[in-house]
Structure formats: C-alpha cells, structure tokens
Design a protein around this motif. Structure first.
Motif, PDB file in Angstrom:
ATOM      1  N   LYS A  54       0.691  -1.229  -0.128  1.00 16.84           N
ATOM      2  CA  LYS A  54      -0.056  -0.158   0.147  1.00 16.84           C
ATOM      3  C   LYS A  54       0.753   1.395  -0.121  1.00 16.84           C
ATOM      4  O   LYS A  54       1.927   1.377   0.724  1.00 16.84           O
ATOM      5  N   LYS A  55       0.248   2.271  -0.590  1.00 19.28           N
ATOM      6  CA  LYS A  55       0.926   3.380  -0.711  1.00 19.28           C
ATOM      7  C   LYS A  55       1.316   4.163   0.620  1.00 19.28           C
ATOM      8  O   LYS A  55       2.237   4.575   0.871  1.00 19.28           O
ATOM      9  N   GLU A  56       0.471   4.298   1.488  1.00 19.90           N
ATOM     10  CA  GLU A  56       0.373   4.639   2.841  1.00 19.90           C
ATOM     11  C   GLU A  56       1.592   4.058   3.596  1.00 19.90           C
ATOM     12  O   GLU A  56       2.235   4.521   4.452  1.00 19.90           O
ATOM     13  N   ASP A  59      -0.342  -4.508   5.458  1.00 12.77           N
ATOM     14  CA  ASP A  59       0.335  -3.411   4.267  1.00 12.77           C
ATOM     15  C   ASP A  59       0.190  -3.607   3.261  1.00 12.77           C
ATOM     16  O   ASP A  59       0.835  -2.757   2.200  1.00 12.77           O
ATOM     17  N   GLU A  79       4.840   5.194   2.486  1.00 16.40           N
ATOM     18  CA  GLU A  79       5.023   6.608   2.875  1.00 16.40           C
ATOM     19  C   GLU A  79       5.412   6.719   4.483  1.00 16.40           C
ATOM     20  O   GLU A  79       6.332   7.305   4.984  1.00 16.40           O
ATOM     21  N   ASP A  80       4.859   5.631   5.247  1.00 17.38           N
ATOM     22  CA  ASP A  80       5.191   5.589   6.565  1.00 17.38           C
ATOM     23  C   ASP A  80       6.617   5.100   6.852  1.00 17.38           C
ATOM     24  O   ASP A  80       7.470   5.589   7.697  1.00 17.38           O
TER      25      ASP A  80
END
Length: 557
Positions: free
Chosen positions: A459-461, A513, A464-465
């Motif tokens: 996942k993109k988030e 994720d 990013e995390d």
C-alpha cells in the motif's frame, strides 16, 4: 424463493464419484475444482545470480511447490559482484580474498543445483506490468539478440552495488595507457609490475588495491579527495587470540583441520557473529561506543602514518565513525608510507592521453589508471520498469528510492527486491539479512500461491510511513555511497537500525500493509479453500498423518 441443488465438484475416490452438492437459498457459488494444497502455479524470474540470487535459487525449490523458476544473470558466470570484481587483494584467510569468496559461491550454487535455473548473459533491458493478465513482461538482451518472458513474480536480486560507472572526469577516455575500473577488473595477474599506476579513490576498493599493487609497481599514486576512517579489524577478538597484536591471521593447516569438527566450527562462527552484532552503538551519533571507536581508530591511524604524518591531516575524518562505510584495510596505511607510493590530495582537473593533471597545474604520467570510484548507488534502475498506469520506476525513483522495508514499492505489484534500497547494514552480518529477506519474500509468494492471488502490492500509505521512519537516521554530513554519493541528504543504502533489528522485522510479513486481488473471477474470499479436499486424501498419495511430525512438545515433556 426457490431452493435448487448446485453441483460444485465431482471427483473420484477408489473409482467412486463423489459429488459435492450444496442446497442453499439463492446462492450460486461454484467451489474451486482443486484441493486446498493444490497451489496456484507461478513462474518466477530472479534477476541476478550473486549472493541473493543464488540463495533464491536454493530456497525457492525448498520452500515452494508448483513453480517455474528462471534466474537471469547478465554476466557470463555465477557470482554477482564477486564474479566481476577481481581486483587484487593481499587480505589473508581471516578476511577471505575475492577468488575464495567466488569459489565458495559457485561451489554452493553447484551443491544445491542452482545452475539448472540460470540463464547467463541475459541482461534485463525492460519490464512492463500486464494489468489484465497479472504478468510481468520482461525483455532481456543476450549475445544472440533480445528475448522476452512473461512471469508472475519478479525477485530483483541485483543489489545496490551492481551498476558501476566511470567517474565524470574530463578527458577520461582520451587516456592512451591502460584504463580499468575496480568493478570490472581487466588487468592480468601482476600486469602492473614495474609500471606507474594511478589509483583514484579512497573507498573500500582503493583501500584494498593500493597495498596489492605497491610491492610490484614502480610507483603508485593514490588520488584522494575525501576522508575516511580505517577501522580496527572486524571480529578482532579471534585475531587477538590467534595473532596477538596483529591485524589479520593466516590459518594454519592444524587450524583448518579443527574447522572440520562441526561443534568447534559452530562455536567459532557463533562467536564471530556475536562480536559483529555487539557494535551497533558505533553507528549511533553520540553513543559512547562511537566515541571510543573514533579514539581507537585515530590513534592507530596516526601510529601507522608516523613516517608520513602529513597524510593523517588529510585522511582522518572530522565526521563520526560509520558515516561512511567502515573498512579495516590491512596494509593500506603502511603502503601509503612506502617510498614508491604517493598520496595526492589535489583535485583532478583532467585526464590527458599521457596521465593526470591536477588543479594546481601539475601533470603526472602513468602507464595504468585504476578508477576505484564505486557504483551508481541511487538504486534507480538502468532500464525502463513500468508498473501500474505506465508509471516508470526510473521516474518514480529519480530523486530517491522510496520503498517499503527495502523489498517493495507501491504501484509495482509482484515486483520485489532482495538487498534493495535501505537494506545494507552499518554493523553486523549482511548475509543473514539477505537470508531473512529471501525467506520473507517467499512467504509473500506462498500466500499468493496458496490463496490463488493475482497480485500482492504494498500500500502507498505503508511506503510513506516507512519513508518517514527511515529518513531520521544516519544524517551526519559526509560523502558516502549510503547517501547515493552525496555529502548531505537522505540515506538510501542503510537499514534504519541494526542487523538484529532487521531480522526481527523480516520474521513475519505485516499482511495489512498489502493490497491483493484474486486471480480467479470470484466474489468469495474463501475460493482458495477449494473443494474441501487435500491432495493426499484425493489422490491417495503422500502422508495423511503429517501433523504427527509437527508436534511441538513443550519443555520438560
């Protein structure tokens, strides 16, 4: 409302057909025509046959079933970096020389029959995600032209130190003598005897090359623009036991014989690994271990450079230990003090047909120029790799290789990395990290097979995390390949923690994720449960009491 029987499956057991029939109001659901352990077949492409690729070639047949495997290697032999990097070293058996490391890799590949999966001289020249079919369409360049392949999963095992570049120095290719790069060594054995040789760089390669050339060359000039710590030997406790006061050790025949004792060798290896994993504090800014290491390294460097003390002013850093890659470099400082070695601190202005001119106007003539100038460490792929919606990884990673736990990035389903961005280590064993990364990736592939998924995509988030987390460490100013060759900026090379920290992370995938899509056109998430059978029951083959071999007896039982 009507109720109709729905025939879901028919199979044969002992010659008798068993029909699976479900009676349920208003449900039209067809069970999968497969046993639960009849996993989805996948074709896997591994890119690269170095440490990671060889390990993948061992573990995939061991861990997976119902697979096709191909390992594409651009060189003409197995071994990755160690196949290409054949520059001379004088390192002893404790620090194994390159040819022994290569021999070990090739022997291991042969022992576990990895060669049968390898296609040599196949260099990846392009890749594109086929959204409709859930395939990676690969293009590969070979001596006979371009070939293509369609695979379900790609494990990119090329690592961060595989794409070497010539340095950007004016006139480099005008040189009429012998020009060689440390990453693609072409000099024959002792071809430098009696010759004048320039070595450009002060990284780990130059630190090994200079003392290897010095005894035979007429003159060696080491051109150095930066500073570096020459560290004490790694895992030096064993050296101090066997060779008190020494920096390395040549194993004797009786010692080699001792290693044939499994119990003895296991303890020896355990003690080395334990010591390697004890110094993570040396990589942490302000940590007492880091301060202590700097003091010890400084004293040793000053002592070894006593014959030419001015070199220390230019070589000993003002940045902390481990900001750049640490290298023990036995013999390097001693070689710099020899009469036939010159330490040049003036920057290079240009290279001429005869030699090198520095910015102070001085010109030196050379027979050989060795560029020990490293690799492209941006992790930006050399060829086009197009993921979802035509996004090219060359563009996505143009500024920085934003990734998830070093193994994946969003928009590129079923494309995974071993030893990708942020997976090198500042201390500890890199090989065990590679092993755990491969195991981690194969858990993902197993999930894809078992649950009959079309793709697994981070996942993109989640990307990013992890990016937010990893940007907070190793931020001291110094030029390093960890920072993609820059003095300041983000760390692309190192894992944001210790080796042991990474091993814990790779112990179990965090499935939340990732995004998934079924490979079968079904609305039901449990389609992968199949028809209620397992292969040993259905086909009357294999062990139908296998669970008795997996009993986990508690201590004391």
């Amino acid at each position: 409302m009507t109720t109709e029987p729905i025939q879901t499956h028919s199979t044969a057991v002992n010659g008798v057909h068993i029909n699976g029939v479900i009676n349920h109001p208003d449900i039209s659901y067809q069970l999968g025509d497969f046993a639960i352990d009849e996993y989805r077949p996948v074709r896997i492409a591994v890119i690269g046959a170095g440490y990671s690729g060889i390990l993948a070639g061992i573990r995939i047949p061991q861990r997976l079933k119902n697979f096709e495997l191909v390992i594409y290697e651009r060189e003409s032999g197995i071994g990755g970096t160690w196949y290409v990097n054949r520059y001379p070293t004088r390192w002893s058996s404790f620090y194994a020389p390159g040819h022994e490391i290569l021999a070990y890799l090739q022997k291991t590949a042969s022992k576990y029959h990895v060669e049968k999966y390898v296609k040599l001289q196949h260099e990846l020249s392009g890749a594109e995600w086929d959204e409709e079919n859930g395939k990676w369409l690969l293009k590969l360049t070979t001596p006979d032209g371009e070939v293509s392949d369609a695979v379900d999963v790609v494990l990119n095992c090329t690592g961060g130190l595989s794409n070497w570049n010539w340095p950007d120095i004016p006139g480099l290719h005008d040189f009429e003598g012998t020009l060689v790069h440390s990453a693609k060594w072409t000099l024959e054995k002792e071809a430098w005897e009696g010759k004048t040789v320039a070595v450009i760089g002060v990284g780990s390669s130059a630190i090994q090359i200079v003392p290897a050339l010095q005894p035979k060359a007429a003159k060696v000039s080491n051109f150095v623009r930066g500073k570096t710590w020459i560290s004490a030997p790694f895992a030096s406790r064993e050296i101090s036991i066997r060779n008190p006061g020494g920096e390395t050790h040549y194993f004797t025949e009786p010692e080699m014989k001792e290693f044939e004792n499994t119990e003895y060798y296991t303890k020896f290896r355990h003690d080395l690994e334990d010591e390697l994993n004890a110094v993570h504090g040396s990589t942490q800014r302000g940590h007492p271990i880091q301060h202590a290491a700097a003091a010890v390294f400084r004293e040793a460097m000053l002592r070894k450079l006593a014959k030419k003390p001015w070199i220390a002013e230019h070589l000993i850093p003002d940045f902390p230990v481990a900001c750049r890659r640490l290298t023990p470099g036995p013999g390097y400082l001693e070689a710099l003090c020899e009469d036939n070695v010159e330490f040049v601190t003036e920057n290079i202005a240009r290279i001429t047909p005869e030699g090198i001119e520095t910015i102070d106007g001085q010109h030196r003539a050379f027979d050989i120029i060795v560029c020990a100038t490293g690799y492209d460490t941006t992790y930006r792929p050399r060829c086009s790799i197009k993921g979802r919606n035509g996004v090219d990884l060359q563009d996505k990673w143009k500024d920085f290789p934003v990734n998830y736990l070093s193994v994946a990035t969003d928009g590129f389903p079923n494309w995974f990395y071993a030893l990708g961005p942020n997976s090198a280590v500042g201390s500890g064993s890199l090989l065990v990290l590679i092993e755990k990364e491969i195991d981690y990736l194969l858990k993902i592939v197993t999930k894809l097979q078992r649950e009959r998924l079309k793709f697994v995509e981070v996942k993109k988030e989640a990307v990013e995390d992890f990016d937010e987390y990893s940007k907070t460490v190793y931020s001291v100013k110094c030029r390093s390949w960890y920072k993609m060759g820059k003095e300041e900026g983000r760390i692309a090379g190192l894992w944001p923690g210790s080796t042991l920290h990474a091993l814990k992370v790779f112990g179990n995938p965090r499935w939340e994720d990732f995004n998934y899509e079924s490979a079968d056109k079904t609305h039901n998430r449990f389609y992968w449960l199949g028809n209620g059978w397992t292969i040993p029951e259905r086909d009357e083959v294999g062990d139908r009491a296998w669970y008795l071999d997996e009993i986990d007896y508690p201590p004391g039982s």
